[in-house]
Design a protein around this motif. Structure first.
Motif, mmCIF file in Angstrom:
data_model
loop_
_atom_site.group_PDB
_atom_site.id
_atom_site.type_symbol
_atom_site.label_atom_id
_atom_site.label_comp_id
_atom_site.label_asym_id
_atom_site.label_seq_id
_atom_site.Cartn_x
_atom_site.Cartn_y
_atom_site.Cartn_z
ATOM 1 N N GLN A 214 37.887 50.828 23.047
ATOM 2 C CA GLN A 214 37.293 51.681 22.019
ATOM 3 C C GLN A 214 35.949 52.252 22.481
ATOM 4 N N VAL A 215 35.096 51.395 23.046
ATOM 5 C CA VAL A 215 33.783 51.855 23.528
ATOM 6 C C VAL A 215 33.981 52.872 24.662
ATOM 7 N N ALA A 216 34.940 52.599 25.541
ATOM 8 C CA ALA A 216 35.217 53.520 26.649
ATOM 9 C C ALA A 216 35.660 54.891 26.129
ATOM 10 N N LYS A 217 36.487 54.879 25.078
ATOM 11 C CA LYS A 217 36.964 56.132 24.484
ATOM 12 C C LYS A 217 35.790 56.941 23.933
ATOM 13 N N GLU A 218 34.848 56.235 23.277
ATOM 14 C CA GLU A 218 33.671 56.908 22.718
ATOM 15 C C GLU A 218 32.813 57.549 23.815
ATOM 16 N N HIS A 219 32.900 57.003 25.030
ATOM 17 C CA HIS A 219 32.092 57.516 26.147
ATOM 18 C C HIS A 219 32.915 58.350 27.133
ATOM 19 N N ASP A 220 34.132 58.756 26.705
ATOM 20 C CA ASP A 220 34.986 59.578 27.573
ATOM 21 C C ASP A 220 35.118 58.957 28.960
ATOM 22 N N CYS A 221 35.431 57.669 28.955
ATOM 23 C CA CYS A 221 35.426 56.875 30.192
ATOM 24 C C CYS A 221 36.839 56.382 30.490
ATOM 25 N N THR A 222 37.332 56.604 31.690
ATOM 26 C CA THR A 222 38.651 56.132 32.107
ATOM 27 C C THR A 222 38.593 54.642 32.434
ATOM 28 N N VAL A 223 39.522 53.866 31.858
ATOM 29 C CA VAL A 223 39.577 52.420 32.102
ATOM 30 C C VAL A 223 40.751 52.112 33.030
ATOM 31 N N TYR A 224 40.469 51.366 34.101
ATOM 32 C CA TYR A 224 41.497 50.865 35.017
ATOM 33 C C TYR A 224 41.669 49.378 34.714
ATOM 34 N N GLN A 225 42.806 49.046 34.097
ATOM 35 C CA GLN A 225 43.002 47.719 33.517
ATOM 36 C C GLN A 225 43.891 46.851 34.408
ATOM 37 N N PHE A 226 43.442 45.612 34.635
ATOM 38 C CA PHE A 226 44.231 44.650 35.422
ATOM 39 C C PHE A 226 45.573 44.412 34.717
ATOM 40 N N GLY A 227 46.656 44.425 35.510
ATOM 41 C CA GLY A 227 47.987 44.205 34.956
ATOM 42 C C GLY A 227 48.663 45.470 34.488
ATOM 43 N N ARG A 228 47.887 46.541 34.315
ATOM 44 C CA ARG A 228 48.452 47.830 33.899
ATOM 45 C C ARG A 228 48.263 48.885 34.975
ATOM 46 N N ASP A 229 47.017 49.091 35.415
ATOM 47 C CA ASP A 229 46.710 50.126 36.404
ATOM 48 C C ASP A 229 46.607 49.570 37.821
ATOM 49 N N PHE A 230 46.409 48.268 37.938
ATOM 50 C CA PHE A 230 46.437 47.595 39.244
ATOM 51 C C PHE A 230 46.846 46.147 38.999
ATOM 52 N N ARG A 231 47.429 45.536 40.025
ATOM 53 C CA ARG A 231 47.887 44.148 39.853
ATOM 54 C C ARG A 231 47.833 43.400 41.174
ATOM 55 N N THR A 232 47.732 42.098 41.077
ATOM 56 C CA THR A 232 47.811 41.243 42.255
ATOM 57 C C THR A 232 48.870 40.176 42.005
ATOM 58 N N THR A 233 49.606 39.830 43.067
ATOM 59 C CA THR A 233 50.668 38.824 42.966
ATOM 60 C C THR A 233 50.514 37.835 44.101
ATOM 61 N N LEU A 234 50.603 36.555 43.783
ATOM 62 C CA LEU A 234 50.523 35.508 44.798
ATOM 63 C C LEU A 234 51.780 35.547 45.658
ATOM 64 N N VAL A 235 51.625 35.612 46.983
ATOM 65 C CA VAL A 235 52.798 35.660 47.868
ATOM 66 C C VAL A 235 52.832 34.509 48.869
ATOM 67 N N GLY A 236 51.744 33.781 49.040
ATOM 68 C CA GLY A 236 51.752 32.671 49.995
ATOM 69 C C GLY A 236 50.696 31.667 49.630
ATOM 70 N N HIS A 237 50.981 30.381 49.801
ATOM 71 C CA HIS A 237 50.022 29.363 49.383
ATOM 72 C C HIS A 237 50.139 28.115 50.254
ATOM 73 N N GLN A 238 50.052 28.318 51.586
ATOM 74 C CA GLN A 238 50.118 27.167 52.476
ATOM 75 C C GLN A 238 48.825 26.353 52.436
ATOM 76 N N THR A 239 47.734 26.999 52.055
ATOM 77 C CA THR A 239 46.438 26.331 51.990
ATOM 78 C C THR A 239 45.824 26.626 50.621
ATOM 79 N N ILE A 240 44.572 26.175 50.409
ATOM 80 C CA ILE A 240 43.914 26.484 49.145
ATOM 81 C C ILE A 240 43.465 27.945 49.088
ATOM 82 N N TYR A 241 43.597 28.660 50.220
ATOM 83 C CA TYR A 241 43.191 30.067 50.268
ATOM 84 C C TYR A 241 44.414 30.948 50.009
ATOM 85 N N PRO A 242 44.442 31.682 48.891
ATOM 86 C CA PRO A 242 45.642 32.425 48.525
ATOM 87 C C PRO A 242 45.908 33.629 49.428
#
Length: 439
Positions: A214-242
């Motif tokens: 809502q605040v972004a709309k009031e400021h004519d601001c484009t929102v890039y939302q996690f899960g909608r406009d960009f996403r990350t997926t876990l593909v390997g987990h041999q160590t604690i470092y993803p």
């Protein structure tokens, strides 16, 4: 006050009040005006959030450095030394430079103390002014600003038109200053939104995402939302470092391995890569993907799932509030289910420490020792966790050892090489432990 040494400079900063009764940016704007408005003329990335913003700043900084840019960064709190809060290409401000800029701002602070009915600048406002003055004297391509608390009235929010902004997470912390509901807290964080400036959001609760949208709309601001406009997926987990796959904007299924541990870094990485893309796009440039991969392997952020010993595995993680402890508990559940995890924890008294301990105690492979530490200054003390442990259901008896060094020594002698020692809670506590282990 006479300021002639680095120690004098730190004392000048730390003896200032931390908060004022009435939130306002007017005092900060006046302060900077007297200093010649050093904040003007830079290109900014502005980052807020309850947790994760430091990791996002660290990854974004490293990505842009690997692209060949000169990057200023302002972060808090510090883990090793105060200087690391103000850095260029990851190199903290030198002691002599810090002294010089404190000497520059001190007369203005003292004048405002006399002029303003509520007194002059706070500690964090002085930190912010020093940073702006230091960066104004250097040729930088970008400055990444991490908000101190909230956003709307945070002293970093005097910048007028950043290139891109981000809200990493919204959770319950600093409710005394930000409000008692998620929507209230989100509204404060959404205060960094500027007219027409794109914003990146992490995995926010629905109530807070609605407020931000809502605040972004009031400021004519484009929102890039996690899960909608960009996403990350876990593909390997041999160590604690993803290892993960990222898709968003111009990139599709790019694979990255992180040097920062913990599954919660997946979303942080997604935000950082999106921020870096948007910043480069503003200049009509594309990210060099080899440089991005190298940057994410090279990123370091002390005290956040930081592995400091291999056998037994000893990890430092500043899960300093309830959302942070929830993320840590999820990481233990996912990454250490085959290990016994011995947790040493100390938490500041102004945090939700009963709920935080309850999160840890819910796991059957976690053995908790609670302790105390000095606290950053007289007004902020370590919580007396021993007084509440009997009320917390746990799979194993919770131990209380008041002296944290004794508690750590005791744990170190009782674990096997397959076990994990996890030291967590306040970032100030993590800083103390880190000095003991790594100095």
């Amino acid at each position: 006050m006479v300021i002639q040494t680095y120690e004098d400079a730190l004392n000048f900063i730390h003896q200032r009040p931390r908060f004022k009764k009435k939130p306002t940016l007017a005092r900060m704007r006046l302060f900077l005006q007297r200093l010649g408005n050093p904040q003007r003329g830079q290109r900014y990335i502005h980052v807020t959030g309850t947790n994760g913003k430091g990791s996002v700043v660290a990854m974004t900084r490293q990505i842009l450095m690997e692209q060949g840019l000169t990057v200023g960064s302002f972060t808090s709190p510090f883990i090793t030394r105060f200087n690391e809060r103000i850095a260029i290409n990851g190199e903290p401000i030198a002691d002599q430079d810090l002294l010089h800029y404190v000497q520059q701002v001190a007369p203005v602070v003292e004048a405002l103390d006399k002029e303003l009915p509520a007194g002059g600048p706070t500690e964090f406002e002085i930190d912010t002014a020093i940073m702006f003055c230091y960066f104004a004297d250097h040729d930088l391509d970008v400055v990444i600003l991490e908000v101190g608390i909230g956003g709307l009235y945070d002293s970093t929010n005097v910048i007028e038109s950043p290139v891109v902004t981000a809200i990493v997470t919204v959770g319950y912390d600093h409710m005394k200053y930000l409000g008692s509901t998620i929507a209230d807290i989100a509204r404060q964080k959404a205060g960094i939104i500027k007219n027409g400036v794109p914003m990146v959001t992490g995995n926010l609760p629905n109530d807070s995402q609605r407020v931000v949208t809502q605040v972004a709309k009031e400021h004519d601001c484009t929102v890039y939302q996690f899960g909608r406009d960009f996403r990350t997926t876990l593909v390997g987990h041999q160590t604690i470092y993803p290892e993960l796959s990222y898709s968003g904007l111009q990139l599709h299924n790019e694979r990255y391995r992180l040097s920062l541990a913990g599954d919660y870094q997946l979303a942080n990485c997604g935000i950082a890569v999106t921020l870096a893309q948007l910043f480069m796009q503003a200049d009509g440039l594309k990210l060099d993907q080899r440089a991005v991969r190298q940057a994410l392997l090279n990123t370091k952020w002390p005290g956040r799932m930081e592995l400091v010993n291999q056998e037994p595995m000893i990890i430092l993680d500043g899960a300093h509030n309830l959302p942070g402890m929830q993320a840590l508990t999820e990481t233990i559940r996912d990454d250490f289910k085959g290990h016994e995890v011995y947790v040493l924890v100390a938490i500041l008294a102004d945090k939700q420490y009963e709920l935080m301990l309850g999160e840890l105690a819910s796991l059957s492979n976690v053995h908790i020792t609670v302790t105390t530490f000095e606290g950053p200054y007289a007004g902020r003390k370590s919580a007396d966790l021993g007084a509440v442990v009997k009320m917390i259901p746990s799979h194993h008896p919770i131990q209380m050892v008041p002296d944290w060094q004794q508690a750590f020594a005791k744990l170190a002698t009782q674990v096997s090489t397959d076990d994990v020692i996890l030291i967590t809670g306040s970032l100030y506590f993590i800083s103390d432990v880190r000095h003991l282990m790594l100095d």
